[in-house]
Every structure is written in structure tokens, then in C-alpha cells.
Design a protein around this motif. Sequence first.
Motif, short mmCIF file in Angstrom:
data_model
loop_
_atom_site.label_atom_id
_atom_site.label_comp_id
_atom_site.label_asym_id
_atom_site.label_seq_id
_atom_site.Cartn_x
_atom_site.Cartn_y
_atom_site.Cartn_z
N ALA A 37 0.61 5.33 4.85
CA ALA A 37 1.19 4.07 5.32
C ALA A 37 1.25 3.04 4.19
O ALA A 37 2.25 2.33 4.03
CB ALA A 37 0.37 3.52 6.49
N LEU A 38 0.19 2.96 3.38
CA LEU A 38 0.14 1.97 2.31
C LEU A 38 0.99 2.38 1.12
O LEU A 38 1.53 1.52 0.41
CB LEU A 38 -1.31 1.76 1.86
N ALA A 39 1.10 3.68 0.87
CA ALA A 39 1.82 4.16 -0.32
C ALA A 39 3.33 4.08 -0.16
O ALA A 39 4.06 4.01 -1.16
CB ALA A 39 1.41 5.59 -0.65
N SER A 40 3.84 4.08 1.06
CA SER A 40 5.28 4.11 1.29
C SER A 40 5.93 2.80 0.85
O SER A 40 5.41 1.72 1.13
CB SER A 40 5.57 4.35 2.77
N GLU A 41 7.05 2.91 0.18
CA GLU A 41 7.77 1.71 -0.25
C GLU A 41 8.41 0.99 0.92
O GLU A 41 8.57 -0.23 0.90
CB GLU A 41 8.81 2.08 -1.31
N GLU A 42 8.81 1.73 1.95
CA GLU A 42 9.33 1.15 3.19
C GLU A 42 8.35 1.48 4.31
O GLU A 42 7.79 2.57 4.35
CB GLU A 42 10.70 1.72 3.52
N ALA B 71 -1.15 1.55 -3.06
CA ALA B 71 0.29 1.79 -3.24
C ALA B 71 0.57 2.11 -4.70
O ALA B 71 0.80 1.21 -5.51
CB ALA B 71 1.10 0.57 -2.80
N PRO B 72 0.56 3.40 -5.07
CA PRO B 72 0.71 3.77 -6.48
C PRO B 72 2.11 3.52 -7.01
O PRO B 72 3.10 3.65 -6.31
CB PRO B 72 0.37 5.26 -6.49
N ARG B 73 2.15 3.14 -8.29
CA ARG B 73 3.42 3.10 -9.02
C ARG B 73 3.75 4.51 -9.52
O ARG B 73 2.87 5.38 -9.54
CB ARG B 73 3.31 2.15 -10.22
N HIS C 93 -0.33 8.08 -15.58
CA HIS C 93 -1.05 8.57 -16.75
C HIS C 93 -0.68 7.69 -17.94
O HIS C 93 0.44 7.75 -18.43
CB HIS C 93 -0.70 10.03 -17.03
N PHE C 94 -1.61 6.85 -18.39
CA PHE C 94 -1.30 5.91 -19.46
C PHE C 94 -2.59 5.30 -20.02
O PHE C 94 -3.67 5.48 -19.45
CB PHE C 94 -0.38 4.79 -18.95
N THR D 58 -3.56 -2.69 -12.11
CA THR D 58 -2.30 -3.37 -11.78
C THR D 58 -1.10 -2.64 -12.36
O THR D 58 0.03 -2.84 -11.91
CB THR D 58 -2.30 -4.83 -12.27
N ALA D 59 -1.34 -1.82 -13.40
CA ALA D 59 -0.25 -1.00 -13.96
C ALA D 59 -0.11 0.31 -13.20
O ALA D 59 0.94 0.95 -13.27
CB ALA D 59 -0.51 -0.74 -15.44
N ALA D 60 -1.17 0.72 -12.50
CA ALA D 60 -1.14 1.98 -11.74
C ALA D 60 -0.74 1.77 -10.29
O ALA D 60 -0.26 2.70 -9.63
CB ALA D 60 -2.50 2.66 -11.80
N PHE D 61 -0.95 0.53 -9.75
CA PHE D 61 -0.67 0.26 -8.34
C PHE D 61 0.11 -1.04 -8.21
O PHE D 61 -0.11 -1.99 -8.95
CB PHE D 61 -1.98 0.15 -7.55
N ARG D 62 1.01 -1.08 -7.23
CA ARG D 62 1.76 -2.30 -6.95
C ARG D 62 1.10 -3.13 -5.85
O ARG D 62 1.45 -4.31 -5.65
CB ARG D 62 3.20 -1.98 -6.58
#
Length: 389
Positions: free
Chosen positions: A23-28, A216-218, A222-223, A208-212
Motif C-alpha cells: 500500500a505504501l510503496a505504490s505510486e497510485e 515508498a522506495p525510489r 544501490h548507491f 531520502t535518496a532511497a525513499f520518497r
Amino acid sequence: MPKHSVRAENLRAMNMQLVLAHALASEEPPSRAQIASDAGLTRATSSRLGDELVAGGLLDELPPPPATGPGRPALGLVGSARVIGIGVDIGVDALRVIAINLRGVEVARRVRIGDLVGSRPADVLPEVAVMIADVFGQLQADARLCGVTIAVPGLVDSAAGVLLDAPNLGWHDVPIADDVAAALADTPAAGHLPRPQVMNEANLAALTAAFRAPGAPRPRQHFAYLSGGIGVGAAIVEGGTVMTGEHGWAGEIGHLTVDPNGPDCRCGSTGCLERYVGREALTEALGRHAETGDVLDVSAQALGVSLAALVNLLDVPVIVLGGQLAELLERKRERIEQVLRRRAMAARRVPIELTATEAGEDAAVLGAAYAAFTNLLAAPIDFLAAPAP
């Protein structure tokens, strides 16, 4: 309790975590049926657990969209606007406290700009507690706080909540979690806040670079993340998880030696990276030279050499830069990339992406707020609100 009951309860807990995660990961906002399909659950299981998460106050059900045909429109699920995490950033030049909800929306903030180099924890930490209490006081009456996380620069014993060594603050062996908790007892928020967890600021900023938003992952998972302030820290992210090392002290790239004969560093060594690209070092250098180009070339060279070492050692495809390092990248990208291509073996075969953080100066405090949801995301069953009588 019979073994089969224990197994059934464990399965329920795992599936509930799965439903919340999707539910949290979905963009919509997904429907229960969509979650069932994506998570590999039966519709009945997804529907039942979705209902429990809504009734338990962890998910909100959006109003139904306009009907476009026969049947009842599917209702989308989103993170609860009333479940809150508080993030705190104790930086060398500012104190920041924010509260966000499970959708990632900021709902309260306090900031105090000021030089904390050489400050006394006994003076600063009570002020931090007051700021946390003030942010807590701005929350709605029905808000549910699930955690408080404090970001600090330097080596941290997160299990004990102790800042072991922060050379740029001048703090050593400070029991931050205990001291802030004790100070909170003297505020109006006493008894309403959990004991804070304490983590390294670069590790938190990397979130903050891995999750929006929480959970909710971006796309990028891997960075390497480099945090720039007076000091310089790094975090290595693999699969959305920060790799902290045996003791949790990985990432002190600011004390990577660029030149053994270079300037003295507060850590006790010489020629550390932060003596070339730290905010204080850049300000001093620019103040000594009317022509800034040569000075920034030296800084760009030092950064490029250090990034090449990072790539050679860890094979990271992307490097995200924060603070003044993002500004240095903007002004000296060509020089930094030139050094990186020459010194990083992988850069001769595949492109190494250099990019700036989107969170700006809020990266550490926002990452701290994300981390405040860690326990809830791992075991939502433990955070379900009691049903109304």
C-alpha cells in the motif's frame, strides 16, 4: 497456546506487513484487489488485512471515485495522515525538528540556526527536547506518534543511543538518547514520547535518496550518498538498506586521507577529505584567494580522488551528493568527472552517475523522520490501534 495458533498468528503478522508495504510503496493508491495481485495473496486475505489496517489506524481509505460503470468503485488505500514520526537533526550549524505523517507529508517544524562547534551537550540537548516537545504540541489531538529519531554527525552506538565521537561538534561519549529523554520529562510532552533512537546523519540522509516517503522506495536502491557540511560523511546503500559495518561506523569518508602532508584535521589526522571540501575549509580557502577557480579545482580534485576510491572499493553505480558537495558538483562537475574517469577502473567501462540530493538541507532531518517509522513498517501488527468501544 497450540503450535498451529502460533503459526497462524505469525502468518497473519507477515501478511499484514506485506499488505502495508504494498500500500505504501505504490505510486497510485492501490485497491485491496490490486494489493492481492501484486503481493501474491488471495483477495479474501488482502481484503481482511486491509480492513484491519484501516480499522487499526495505519491506513486511510480514500473517498470512492466517481462511478464509471456497474458495481462499486474500488477504494484506494494510503498511509494514515494521523500516524506520525519525528525527526531531529543536531548539526554543527543548526538544530532541526520535523514531524511527518505516514504519507511523507510534513505537519510540523522547528528550526534554530546557530554555530554549535565547541558547544556543550548540557546546553544543547535540553533545547532539543523543548523543540521536540513544541513540534509534538503542534500535532492534532488524534495523532499517533510511532517514533523519534535523532541524527548526529560522527560515530554512534545506536543500540545504546550514545554519540561516541563527533570531532566537529567537539562532543565525545554523550548519552544523547538518555539525556534527551530526561530533558523531555520536564516538558509538557512528558510521558507521551518514546525514547528516541540515535543514528549517524549521513546514514539517515541517504534514506531520502532511497525513499520518497516512509516505506515508498525510489527506483534507485544501490548507491553511495555523501553528506556535506563542516564535516563530510558517507553512506552505502544496497537494496534500500544502509550498510553500516561491524560497529555501525562505516562511511567516515571525510577522514579518508587525500594527502598525508595536508592540513591538520580535528580528528587528529592530516590531509583528510573534509579539509578540502568541508564547508569550513572551502570558506577559508575562498577567503584567502580572490580567484576562486584554482581553489575549487583543488577541492574538485580531492573529491574526485575520494569518489574514485569509493567506486574502486565498492562498485557503486551512482553517487548522490548533499550539502555544499552538491554545489561543488554544480560548479566543477567536468573536473570531478575527469578525475573520476581517470582513477576509477569501473568508470572506463560503465558510466558512474553523479547527482545532487533532492532533499537539500533537510536531508538528515527528513531521513531521521523516515527512520522513526522503522518498527511500524517491520511489524504493523504491534501498532494497531485498539478498536473503539
